[in-house]
Structure formats: structure tokens, C-alpha cells
Design an enzyme around this catalytic site. Structure first.
Site, mmCIF file in Angstrom:
data_model
loop_
_atom_site.group_PDB
_atom_site.id
_atom_site.type_symbol
_atom_site.label_atom_id
_atom_site.label_comp_id
_atom_site.label_asym_id
_atom_site.label_seq_id
_atom_site.Cartn_x
_atom_site.Cartn_y
_atom_site.Cartn_z
ATOM 1 N N GLY A 1 21.534 11.865 -6.894
ATOM 2 C CA GLY A 1 22.493 10.943 -6.306
ATOM 3 C C GLY A 1 22.330 9.480 -6.690
ATOM 4 N N ARG B 1 33.260 30.073 -3.908
ATOM 5 C CA ARG B 1 33.992 28.836 -4.140
ATOM 6 C C ARG B 1 35.117 28.625 -3.120
ATOM 7 N NH1 ARG B 1 36.086 27.778 -10.042
ATOM 8 N NH2 ARG B 1 37.654 29.311 -9.531
ATOM 9 N N MET C 1 27.531 19.927 -9.687
ATOM 10 C CA MET C 1 27.347 20.897 -10.775
ATOM 11 C C MET C 1 28.060 22.224 -10.497
ATOM 12 S SD MET C 1 25.846 18.809 -12.631
ATOM 13 C CE MET C 1 25.115 19.543 -14.083
ATOM 14 N N ARG C 2 29.263 22.147 -9.994
ATOM 15 C CA ARG C 2 30.066 23.349 -9.776
ATOM 16 C C ARG C 2 31.472 23.085 -10.300
ATOM 17 N NH1 ARG C 2 26.148 25.706 -9.352
ATOM 18 N NH2 ARG C 2 25.278 26.951 -7.651
ATOM 19 N N ASN D 1 35.509 12.403 -12.298
ATOM 20 C CA ASN D 1 34.175 12.933 -12.587
ATOM 21 C C ASN D 1 33.494 12.022 -13.598
ATOM 22 O OD1 ASN D 1 32.039 14.927 -12.679
ATOM 23 N ND2 ASN D 1 32.844 15.560 -14.674
ATOM 24 N N HIS E 1 30.575 12.234 -16.736
ATOM 25 C CA HIS E 1 29.870 13.196 -17.578
ATOM 26 C C HIS E 1 29.034 12.423 -18.599
ATOM 27 C CE1 HIS E 1 29.208 17.064 -19.521
ATOM 28 N NE2 HIS E 1 29.364 16.451 -20.675
ATOM 29 N N ASP F 1 40.864 17.885 -14.341
ATOM 30 C CA ASP F 1 41.976 18.838 -14.357
ATOM 31 C C ASP F 1 41.424 20.230 -14.597
ATOM 32 O OD1 ASP F 1 41.550 19.088 -17.064
ATOM 33 O OD2 ASP F 1 43.397 18.078 -17.677
ATOM 34 N N ASP G 1 35.576 19.342 -17.990
ATOM 35 C CA ASP G 1 35.287 18.044 -18.626
ATOM 36 C C ASP G 1 36.433 17.622 -19.548
ATOM 37 O OD1 ASP G 1 32.808 17.877 -17.340
ATOM 38 O OD2 ASP G 1 31.835 19.030 -18.914
HETATM 39 C C1 GAR Z 1 24.669 12.298 -14.058
HETATM 40 O O1 GAR Z 1 24.057 12.026 -15.277
HETATM 41 C C2 GAR Z 1 26.060 12.862 -14.284
HETATM 42 O O2 GAR Z 1 26.700 12.307 -15.384
HETATM 43 C C3 GAR Z 1 25.743 14.308 -14.500
HETATM 44 O O3 GAR Z 1 24.756 14.598 -13.545
HETATM 45 C C4 GAR Z 1 23.958 13.432 -13.336
HETATM 46 C C5 GAR Z 1 23.819 13.184 -11.858
HETATM 47 O O4 GAR Z 1 22.904 12.175 -11.611
HETATM 48 N N1 GAR Z 1 26.913 15.113 -14.325
HETATM 49 C C6 GAR Z 1 27.209 16.157 -15.098
HETATM 50 O O5 GAR Z 1 26.499 16.551 -15.994
HETATM 51 C C7 GAR Z 1 28.525 16.852 -14.773
HETATM 52 N N2 GAR Z 1 28.884 17.739 -15.797
HETATM 53 P P1 GAR Z 1 22.766 11.518 -10.172
HETATM 54 O O6 GAR Z 1 22.642 12.656 -9.181
HETATM 55 O O7 GAR Z 1 21.522 10.723 -10.243
HETATM 56 O O8 GAR Z 1 23.984 10.691 -9.923
#
Ligand code: GAR
Length: 315
Positions: A12, A64, A89-90, A106, A108, A140, A144
Site C-alpha cells: 500500500g 469474484r 492483484m485480481r 489502475n 501498472h 476496461d 492492463d
Molecule cells: C505497484 O508497483 C503497482 O504498480 C503494482 O503493484 C505495486 C503495489 O505496490 N500493480 C500491479 O502490478 C498491477 N498489475 P504498493 O502496494 O506499495 O502500492
């Protein structure tokens, strides 16, 4: 004030950054609700420490539908305006994503469309690219794949590991995500209107606009630019030029609107500070052009928020 729900599965750090911004640095929005599919996600703890409602909703096997039903009900109850996925991550269902179209974003850790899905940092290393970064985009039905809001690049170094690259991308994410939310709050970030939405907003001629964008091979950013320009022309009381705006024509008023849009968008997403300063100072020429076209006030109004931003910038 807009109300934001953040979905997070992990540590987070992006959530933490957003908590620092909304409403403290930007009172147009607050983080109202944090939802996690992991009971022990540190993101939930961060939310609680910030005095924000933190809810664990289990994502059971094939669960889900249950998860989304509970999340929807909570969000409806809390009158959520924007859903921010921050390390969630879902994969959401098509109906869920469709319901939130234009109101779900989102982040990425790659320069999409490169390296979607899992382990994007390792994918970048395996591909041997010299640059990677992060992308904030609308969500969408394609993983990604939704329309982009903004990207930040960082270098990939020769002896990089996936962890080292992830650590270099992270500060870029913390810069990009609040900026993207702020663009959304200003109405500057939106998915490219589809035929139905565009026709409703601009009229039946929008079908031809879509065809001409396709024929010219305009990318998403250029299409979004055309829509922002058309909207500006509406607020400038130039309804007869709205389609010229959508076609990014060479008309001098359209050109001025394009420059105003470039300026405000570039200003709100550019780093470092010196680039912003140069951009801001260069607006003098545009002001003269606006004055010659009888649009000085309209032009200044278009830059109003950008100007506020500049006033609040500290060196
Ligand atoms: C981040 O790097 C985000 O871009 C990635 O998870 C991490 C969460 O970090 N998200 C993905 O890979 C989504 N496909 P955080 O919990 O420290 O914010």
C-alpha cells in the site's frame, strides 16, 4: 468533494501517497474507503492509521462475484465517485468494469502496452529495454489495456535486478498516481468516447470523427487531446468550431485551444520543475495570440487551475 475507494492487495505505498494528497493537499477529493482481498494487507493498516474505513472482503476460490457484490454494495452506500486500483492483484469482471467506465483507474509498473500482466519488471529485463516506468490507465475489459492517462519513465540499468528496477519505478508511481487522480478531478482525463457517448455529447457527426481518427491513425492521447480541445471550444462559446476541434483542424482558434490544452496538460504532468517553469513562462506568446483573436479571457480561464497549481508550487 469527490469520494475515492482504493483497492489494494499488498503493502500500500501508493495508497499511502494518495492518503497524503486527498484531501490534505487537494481538498477536491478524499479517500473514503479502502478495500482489500487480503486480510493481512498492510494497506488496510495504513488506512486505519489514517482514520479511513478499511474493509477486508475475502476473494474465495471462484469468488469474484461475491467479492464484487460486497464491494459494490459498500461503494454504493458510501457514494463512491472513483475507484483507484493500487496494487490490487485480481482481475475485475466485465460488468463491474463497465459499470465504473471512466471512473476506475489502475497503475501498472511498466510502460504499457509493453509488459502487461505479472512480473512486468522481470519482463522488461528479459526484453533488454533501456527504459521502463509506470502507467496510469483507465480499466476496461482488456487486462492492463484501458485508455492511458499518463506515464513516467525511468532508466533500466545494466546490472539491474527485478527488485532494483521495481524500487526505481516506485517513486515514479508515487508521483504519477496523484497527478492522474488530479487530472481526473479536473475533467482532463477520461476514456476516449465511444460511438454512443460521442454521439450523445457532440451529435451524429461523431461517427465520421471516429472514422477520420482511425484513417489518420491517431493514438489514444491524440484522441483525448481532440476531445479536450472540442470541449474547450464549447466553453469558449464557439459551437461552430467544435467539430473542427475534434478533427484537430488548422483553424487559428482551434490552434489556440490546442496550445491551451497542451500547456495545461503538460504543465500538470511534467517533471522536473524547470520544465514546468519554462512552459509556464512561454505562455506569454499564446496570450498575445489569444488577445488578437478576442479570446484573452477565455484562454486565461482555461488555464485557471494550472495557474492555481503554479501559485501553490514551492521551489
Ligand atoms: C505497484 O508497483 C503497482 O504498480 C503494482 O503493484 C505495486 C503495489 O505496490 N500493480 C500491479 O502490478 C498491477 N498489475 P504498493 O502496494 O506499495 O502500492
Amino acid at each position: 468533494m469527490k469520494r475515492i475507494a482504493v483497492f489494494a492487495s499488498g503493502s500500500g505505498t501508493n495508497l499511502q501517497t494518495l492518503l497524503g494528497w486527498f484531501p490534505h493537499k487537494d481538498p477536491r477529493a478524499e479517500i473514503t474507503l479502502v478495500i482489500s482481498n487480503k486480510q493481512d494487507a498492510y494497506a488496510l493498516e495504513r488506512a486505519r492509521q489514517a482514520g479511513v474505513e478499511a474493509v477486508y472482503i475475502p476473494w474465495k476460490k471462484n469468488g469474484r462475484e461475491d467479492f464484487e457484490r460486497q464491494a459494490q454494495s459498500l461503494m454504493q452506500d458510501r457514494q463512491i465517485d472513483l475507484v483507484v486500483l493500487a496494487g490490487f492483484m485480481r482481475i475485475s469482471s466485465d460488468p463491474f468494469v463497465e459499470f465504473w467506465r471512466g471512473r476506475i483507474i489502475n497503475i501498472h509498473p511498466s510502460l504499457l502496452p509493453d509488459f502487461p500482466g505479472l512480473h512486468p519488471q522481470q519482463q522488461a529485463l528479459d526484453a533488454g529495454v533501456t527504459q521502463s516506468g509506470c502507467t496510469v490507465h483507465f480499466v476496461d475489459a482488456v487486462l492492463d489495456g484501458g485508455d492511458m492517462i499518463l506515464q513516467k519513465a525511468v532508466p533500466v540499468l545494466e546490472d539491474d535486478t527485478a527488485d532494483a528496477l521495481a524500487a526505481r519505478i516506485q517513486p515514479a508511481e508515487h508521483e504519477a498516481y496523484p497527478q492522474a487522480v488530479r487530472l481526473w478531478l479536473s475533467g482532463l482525463a477520461f476514456p476516449v468516447p465511444n460511438l454512443e457517448e460521442g454521439t450523445q455529447e457532440f451529435g451524429p457527426g461523431f461517427a465520421d470523427v471516429l472514422k477520420s481518427w482511425e484513417a489518420q491513425g491517431l493514438d489514444v492521447a491524440q484522441r483525448q487531446h481532440a476531445v479536450r480541445v472540442a470541449r474547450l471550444l464549447k466553453t469558449w462559446d464557439k459551437p461552430e468550431l467544435v467539430f473542427a476541434g475534434l478533427h484537430l483542424s488548422a483553424d487559428p482558434v482551434v490552434a489556440l485551444a490546442r496550445s491551451a490544452d497542451d500547456l495545461r496538460l503538460g504543465f500538470m504532468t511534467l517533471e522536473p520543475l524547470q520544465d514546468r517553469k519554462n512552459r509556464w513562462e512561454a505562455r506569454g506568446r499564446l496570450l498575445e495570440r489569444a488577445e488578437a483573436l478576442g479570446l484573452k479571457e477565455a484562454f486565461e480561464a482555461a488555464l485557471h487551475e494550472t495557474a492555481l497549481e503554479w501559485d501553490r508550487t514551492t521551489f
